[in-house]
Write a protein that holds these residues in place. Sequence first.
Motif, mmCIF file in Angstrom:
data_model
loop_
_atom_site.group_PDB
_atom_site.id
_atom_site.type_symbol
_atom_site.label_atom_id
_atom_site.label_comp_id
_atom_site.label_asym_id
_atom_site.label_seq_id
_atom_site.Cartn_x
_atom_site.Cartn_y
_atom_site.Cartn_z
ATOM 1 N N HIS A 30 0.829 -1.209 0.000
ATOM 2 C CA HIS A 30 0.000 0.000 0.000
ATOM 3 C C HIS A 30 0.864 1.260 0.000
ATOM 4 C CE1 HIS A 30 -3.342 2.657 0.824
ATOM 5 N NE2 HIS A 30 -2.683 3.146 1.871
ATOM 6 N N GLU A 31 1.920 1.250 0.804
ATOM 7 C CA GLU A 31 2.810 2.409 0.847
ATOM 8 C C GLU A 31 3.507 2.612 -0.496
ATOM 9 O OE1 GLU A 31 3.013 4.578 3.039
ATOM 10 O OE2 GLU A 31 2.576 3.768 5.027
ATOM 11 N N LEU A 32 3.963 1.520 -1.104
ATOM 12 C CA LEU A 32 4.658 1.618 -2.390
ATOM 13 C C LEU A 32 3.737 2.151 -3.483
ATOM 14 C CD1 LEU A 32 6.687 -1.726 -2.307
ATOM 15 C CD2 LEU A 32 7.616 0.590 -2.129
ATOM 16 N N VAL A 33 2.499 1.667 -3.497
ATOM 17 C CA VAL A 33 1.547 2.148 -4.498
ATOM 18 C C VAL A 33 1.227 3.620 -4.258
ATOM 19 C CG1 VAL A 33 -0.799 1.889 -5.396
ATOM 20 C CG2 VAL A 33 0.567 -0.139 -4.882
ATOM 21 N N SER A 34 1.087 4.002 -2.988
ATOM 22 C CA SER A 34 0.794 5.402 -2.662
ATOM 23 C C SER A 34 1.921 6.322 -3.106
ATOM 24 C CB SER A 34 0.563 5.548 -1.154
ATOM 25 O OG SER A 34 -0.539 4.765 -0.733
ATOM 26 N N LEU A 35 3.154 5.824 -3.040
ATOM 27 C CA LEU A 35 4.308 6.620 -3.455
ATOM 28 C C LEU A 35 4.533 6.574 -4.964
ATOM 29 C CD1 LEU A 35 6.816 5.683 -0.609
ATOM 30 C CD2 LEU A 35 5.706 7.898 -0.959
ATOM 31 N N GLY A 36 3.775 5.727 -5.654
ATOM 32 C CA GLY A 36 3.928 5.622 -7.100
ATOM 33 C C GLY A 36 5.005 4.660 -7.545
ATOM 34 N N ASN A 37 5.549 3.893 -6.606
ATOM 35 C CA ASN A 37 6.591 2.917 -6.948
ATOM 36 C C ASN A 37 5.916 1.585 -7.280
ATOM 37 O OD1 ASN A 37 8.908 1.465 -7.294
ATOM 38 N ND2 ASN A 37 9.819 2.001 -5.313
ATOM 39 N N LEU A 38 5.254 1.550 -8.430
ATOM 40 C CA LEU A 38 4.487 0.363 -8.807
ATOM 41 C C LEU A 38 5.384 -0.829 -9.106
ATOM 42 C CD1 LEU A 38 1.752 1.944 -11.127
ATOM 43 C CD2 LEU A 38 1.712 1.581 -8.650
ATOM 44 N N GLU A 39 6.555 -0.577 -9.645
ATOM 45 C CA GLU A 39 7.454 -1.681 -9.985
ATOM 46 C C GLU A 39 7.875 -2.447 -8.734
ATOM 47 O OE1 GLU A 39 11.547 -2.468 -12.571
ATOM 48 O OE2 GLU A 39 10.608 -0.484 -12.492
ATOM 49 N N ALA A 40 8.204 -1.715 -7.659
ATOM 50 C CA ALA A 40 8.571 -2.378 -6.405
ATOM 51 C C ALA A 40 7.372 -3.097 -5.803
ATOM 52 C CB ALA A 40 9.127 -1.355 -5.420
ATOM 53 N N ALA A 41 6.182 -2.523 -5.952
ATOM 54 C CA ALA A 41 4.974 -3.175 -5.440
ATOM 55 C C ALA A 41 4.711 -4.486 -6.172
ATOM 56 C CB ALA A 41 3.779 -2.233 -5.587
ATOM 57 N N VAL A 42 4.905 -4.475 -7.484
ATOM 58 C CA VAL A 42 4.720 -5.697 -8.272
ATOM 59 C C VAL A 42 5.711 -6.768 -7.835
ATOM 60 C CG1 VAL A 42 4.946 -6.682 -10.583
ATOM 61 C CG2 VAL A 42 3.723 -4.528 -10.261
ATOM 62 N N SER A 43 6.960 -6.379 -7.656
ATOM 63 C CA SER A 43 7.990 -7.328 -7.233
ATOM 64 C C SER A 43 7.650 -7.937 -5.880
ATOM 65 C CB SER A 43 9.345 -6.622 -7.175
ATOM 66 O OG SER A 43 10.350 -7.498 -6.718
ATOM 67 N N LEU A 44 7.130 -7.128 -4.981
ATOM 68 C CA LEU A 44 6.771 -7.620 -3.650
ATOM 69 C C LEU A 44 5.582 -8.577 -3.716
ATOM 70 C CD1 LEU A 44 7.564 -7.358 -0.676
ATOM 71 C CD2 LEU A 44 5.937 -5.461 -0.485
ATOM 72 N N LEU A 45 4.598 -8.249 -4.527
ATOM 73 C CA LEU A 45 3.429 -9.120 -4.666
ATOM 74 C C LEU A 45 3.802 -10.455 -5.306
ATOM 75 C CD1 LEU A 45 0.827 -6.469 -5.849
ATOM 76 C CD2 LEU A 45 0.746 -7.740 -3.694
ATOM 77 N N LEU A 46 4.731 -10.420 -6.257
ATOM 78 C CA LEU A 46 5.142 -11.657 -6.927
ATOM 79 C C LEU A 46 5.959 -12.567 -6.016
ATOM 80 C CD1 LEU A 46 6.147 -10.352 -10.478
ATOM 81 C CD2 LEU A 46 4.074 -11.588 -9.828
ATOM 82 N N SER A 47 6.443 -12.035 -4.908
ATOM 83 C CA SER A 47 7.218 -12.856 -3.972
ATOM 84 C C SER A 47 6.330 -13.747 -3.112
ATOM 85 C CB SER A 47 8.065 -11.956 -3.069
ATOM 86 O OG SER A 47 7.238 -11.170 -2.215
ATOM 87 N N THR A 48 5.017 -13.605 -3.239
ATOM 88 C CA THR A 48 4.095 -14.437 -2.467
ATOM 89 C C THR A 48 4.232 -15.894 -2.896
ATOM 90 O OG1 THR A 48 2.527 -12.600 -2.379
ATOM 91 C CG2 THR A 48 1.692 -14.785 -1.805
ATOM 92 N N PRO A 49 4.473 -16.814 -1.974
ATOM 93 C CA PRO A 49 4.617 -18.231 -2.359
ATOM 94 C C PRO A 49 3.302 -18.778 -2.899
ATOM 95 C CG PRO A 49 4.548 -17.995 0.028
ATOM 96 C CD PRO A 49 4.653 -16.613 -0.526
ATOM 97 N N PRO A 50 3.358 -19.640 -3.918
ATOM 98 C CA PRO A 50 2.120 -20.160 -4.520
ATOM 99 C C PRO A 50 1.287 -20.999 -3.563
ATOM 100 C CG PRO A 50 4.044 -21.307 -5.378
ATOM 101 C CD PRO A 50 4.562 -20.161 -4.577
ATOM 102 N N GLU A 51 1.906 -21.494 -2.487
ATOM 103 C CA GLU A 51 1.148 -22.294 -1.526
ATOM 104 C C GLU A 51 0.351 -21.422 -0.561
ATOM 105 O OE1 GLU A 51 4.431 -22.401 -1.830
ATOM 106 O OE2 GLU A 51 4.744 -24.208 -3.053
ATOM 107 N N GLY A 52 0.636 -20.116 -0.539
ATOM 108 C CA GLY A 52 -0.034 -19.227 0.401
ATOM 109 C C GLY A 52 -1.486 -18.980 0.035
ATOM 110 N N SER A 53 -2.274 -18.648 1.040
ATOM 111 C CA SER A 53 -3.710 -18.419 0.822
ATOM 112 C C SER A 53 -3.978 -17.135 0.050
ATOM 113 C CB SER A 53 -4.439 -18.375 2.173
ATOM 114 O OG SER A 53 -3.891 -17.343 2.994
#
Length: 260
Positions: A33-56
Motif C-alpha cells: 500500500h505504501e509503495l503504491v501510494s508513493l507511485g513505486n508500482l514496480e517495487a509493489a509488483v515485485s513484492l506481490l510476486l514474492s508471495t509463495p504459490p502455496e499461500g492463501s
Amino acid sequence: MAFNQEQLWFNASERIPWHDKLDGEDALQKHVHELVSLGNLEAAVSLLLSTPPEGSNFYPNALRAVVLSSAVSQSLHELAVKVVAANMVRTDKSLSGTHLLCAVGRYQEACSQLQDAGCWNDAATLAASHLHGSDYARVLQRWADYVLRGEHNMWRALILYVAAGALPEALDTLRKSQRPDTAAMFLLACHETYSQALSESEPEDDTSVLALTPTPEQTEKLRFPSKNVADEDLIAVSEVFGQYQQKLVHLCMDAEPTSD
C-alpha cells in the motif's frame, strides 16, 4: 503546514524501511500500500510476486501484480504473467497459467508449460492454432522425443517427427532401432518426394532451368530434403540395406522348400 505535499511524501518514504523488517501477510499488504501510494508500482509488483504459490493470498496478490504491472510497461507486464504462470504450474494449475501466457501472446512458453505438465495433446492443439514454422515444429519434435523415450512407441514418434519436418531424427531413429528395410524405404520415399517437388517447381528463366537440371551424378545420388544429414549417413543406410538384402537371400536359399 501539516499536509504539505513534500512532507507527506517524505514521511511515507521513511516508513518503507520499517515495513521491510516486518514479516507476515499484514505487513506485506501495508508495504504494498505504501509503495503504491508513493507511485513505486514496480517495487509493489515485485513484492506481490514474492508471495509463495502455496499461500492463501497467492491468487489475489498475483491478480494485483498483473494489473499493476500493466500500468508500468509491457515488458514488466509480460514478466509478471510469466512468474504467475510458472507458480501456477507448481500448484498443479498449469491450465490457468497457460491462459495468462496466451493473453500476452506467449504461446511458445504456454506450450512448454503444458508439455511440462504432461498435457501433450493440449500443447499440440495450442501450437497448431497459434504457432507456425520452426516454433510449431519445435513443439511437435519435443512431443516426439517424449513418445520415443518415455512411451517407447517408435512408430508414433516417427509420425510426429515427420509432421514436425524432423526427417533426420526420423531416419536416425530407424537406424538405431536396427530396421534397415524400413530406413531404406523411408529414405527412398523422401528422395522421390523431394525430387518430384523440385521437378514441379516452375523456373523463372533459362538460368534456373539449367540450375535445376540434375547432372548424371546427381541423378544417381539420393536426395534428402535436409541439410542436417551428411552424405555418409545416406550411404550408410544404403549399405546396411544391401547387407540386409544379402542376408535375406542367404536365409531363403538355406530354407527348406515347403509343399502346399
